[in-house]
Scaffold this motif. Sequence first.
Motif, mmCIF file in Angstrom:
data_model
loop_
_atom_site.group_PDB
_atom_site.id
_atom_site.type_symbol
_atom_site.label_atom_id
_atom_site.label_comp_id
_atom_site.label_asym_id
_atom_site.label_seq_id
_atom_site.Cartn_x
_atom_site.Cartn_y
_atom_site.Cartn_z
ATOM 1 N N UNK A 10 30.834 42.126 1.451
ATOM 2 C CA UNK A 10 31.360 40.795 1.136
ATOM 3 C C UNK A 10 31.780 40.086 2.427
ATOM 4 N N UNK A 11 32.499 40.803 3.266
ATOM 5 C CA UNK A 11 32.930 40.236 4.534
ATOM 6 C C UNK A 11 31.746 39.911 5.434
ATOM 7 N N UNK A 12 30.752 40.799 5.404
ATOM 8 C CA UNK A 12 29.557 40.575 6.224
ATOM 9 C C UNK A 12 28.850 39.292 5.810
ATOM 10 N N UNK A 13 28.667 39.137 4.496
ATOM 11 C CA UNK A 13 27.962 37.939 4.007
ATOM 12 C C UNK A 13 28.757 36.670 4.315
ATOM 13 N N UNK A 14 30.077 36.746 4.187
ATOM 14 C CA UNK A 14 30.915 35.580 4.466
ATOM 15 C C UNK A 14 30.804 35.192 5.940
ATOM 16 N N UNK A 15 30.803 36.190 6.798
ATOM 17 C CA UNK A 15 30.683 35.933 8.236
ATOM 18 C C UNK A 15 29.312 35.329 8.550
ATOM 19 N N UNK A 16 28.283 35.878 7.919
ATOM 20 C CA UNK A 16 26.923 35.375 8.136
ATOM 21 C C UNK A 16 26.814 33.902 7.737
ATOM 22 N N UNK A 17 27.366 33.583 6.564
ATOM 23 C CA UNK A 17 27.298 32.200 6.092
ATOM 24 C C UNK A 17 28.087 31.261 7.005
ATOM 25 N N UNK A 18 29.232 31.755 7.491
ATOM 26 C CA UNK A 18 30.029 30.931 8.403
ATOM 27 C C UNK A 18 29.257 30.648 9.688
ATOM 28 N N UNK A 19 28.565 31.652 10.187
ATOM 29 C CA UNK A 19 27.780 31.469 11.419
ATOM 30 C C UNK A 19 26.614 30.517 11.168
ATOM 31 N N UNK A 20 25.976 30.647 10.008
ATOM 32 C CA UNK A 20 24.846 29.763 9.712
ATOM 33 C C UNK A 20 25.293 28.302 9.594
ATOM 34 N N UNK A 21 26.475 28.112 9.029
ATOM 35 C CA UNK A 21 26.994 26.737 8.910
ATOM 36 C C UNK A 21 27.404 26.178 10.271
ATOM 37 N N UNK A 27 18.191 30.167 13.353
ATOM 38 C CA UNK A 27 17.767 30.921 12.185
ATOM 39 C C UNK A 27 18.374 32.323 12.323
ATOM 40 N N UNK A 28 19.405 32.613 11.556
ATOM 41 C CA UNK A 28 20.105 33.899 11.667
ATOM 42 C C UNK A 28 19.693 34.793 10.495
ATOM 43 N N UNK A 29 18.963 35.863 10.803
ATOM 44 C CA UNK A 29 18.553 36.794 9.755
ATOM 45 C C UNK A 29 19.683 37.780 9.476
ATOM 46 N N UNK A 30 19.775 38.209 8.240
ATOM 47 C CA UNK A 30 20.688 39.312 7.931
ATOM 48 C C UNK A 30 19.958 40.617 8.228
ATOM 49 N N UNK A 31 20.717 41.653 8.499
ATOM 50 C CA UNK A 31 20.057 42.908 8.821
ATOM 51 C C UNK A 31 21.022 44.068 8.892
ATOM 52 N N UNK A 32 20.433 45.263 8.931
ATOM 53 C CA UNK A 32 21.250 46.474 9.014
ATOM 54 C C UNK A 32 20.478 47.529 9.808
ATOM 55 N N UNK A 33 21.220 48.342 10.558
ATOM 56 C CA UNK A 33 20.623 49.499 11.225
ATOM 57 C C UNK A 33 21.177 50.748 10.563
ATOM 58 N N UNK A 34 20.295 51.521 9.947
ATOM 59 C CA UNK A 34 20.694 52.738 9.245
ATOM 60 C C UNK A 34 20.568 53.926 10.194
ATOM 61 N N UNK A 35 21.651 54.651 10.375
ATOM 62 C CA UNK A 35 21.639 55.807 11.264
ATOM 63 C C UNK A 35 21.384 57.072 10.450
#
Length: 212
Positions: A10-21, A27-35
């Motif tokens: 939830x926090x990640x998505x909120x931060x992403x949306x804030x950055x996009x605005x 163009x900011x893609x969402x992403x994850x690195x799985x270890x």
Amino acid sequence: MLTPPPLDLVGYRACLEACRERYPGLRILSGVELSEPHWHASRAESLLDTGGFERVLASVHSAATAGGAGFTEVSECYQHQPPEQVVRDYLHETVRLIEQFDRFEVLAHIDYPVRHWPLDAKPYDPRDFEDEYRQVLSRLAAAGKVLEVNTRMPLDPLVLRWWRQEGGRAIAFASDAHSPDAVARDFGEAVRLAEAAGFRAAREPYDFWRCG
Ligand SMILES: [Fe+2]
């Protein structure tokens, strides 16, 4: 041993949306690195099911401890293993990742343990690990994945050449920045390396570079 808290989606998505605005021209893609996602596949897959990520990376950062009782950051292994063994074991584990877990697009930092190669050891030479690198690269290519060119440490051009020879067709650039001022560091050099290996930019700047 590091036991991180669950990812705050939830926090990640909120931060992403804030950055996009805040930066509508980016163009900011969402992403994850799985270890080591192959060590905990069901948790990794449930994260992917709910995360809606636009880009998924996978990588290895850890290794079994000397006694086999637990796991440690791979750089710790240099304290009790010859450096050649640390790199070979890392690449073997990366093969297992590719064979056992498919839900990713990009393999991150194939040469990760080399960042901590001991200064007092024989200098690192990727040719000493050609067979192991090729095992990773051939499986990665057969699985249709993308190889990351990570600029935290320059990728040896030989590895990119082997990637093409083993059937690799796409690369991604990453600076592994961990701080805003380091984003895209040394990308100029990485681009020259990629072009020399025959890779070309896609139409969109965020797309993977491809060859052939
Ligand atoms: Fe990583």
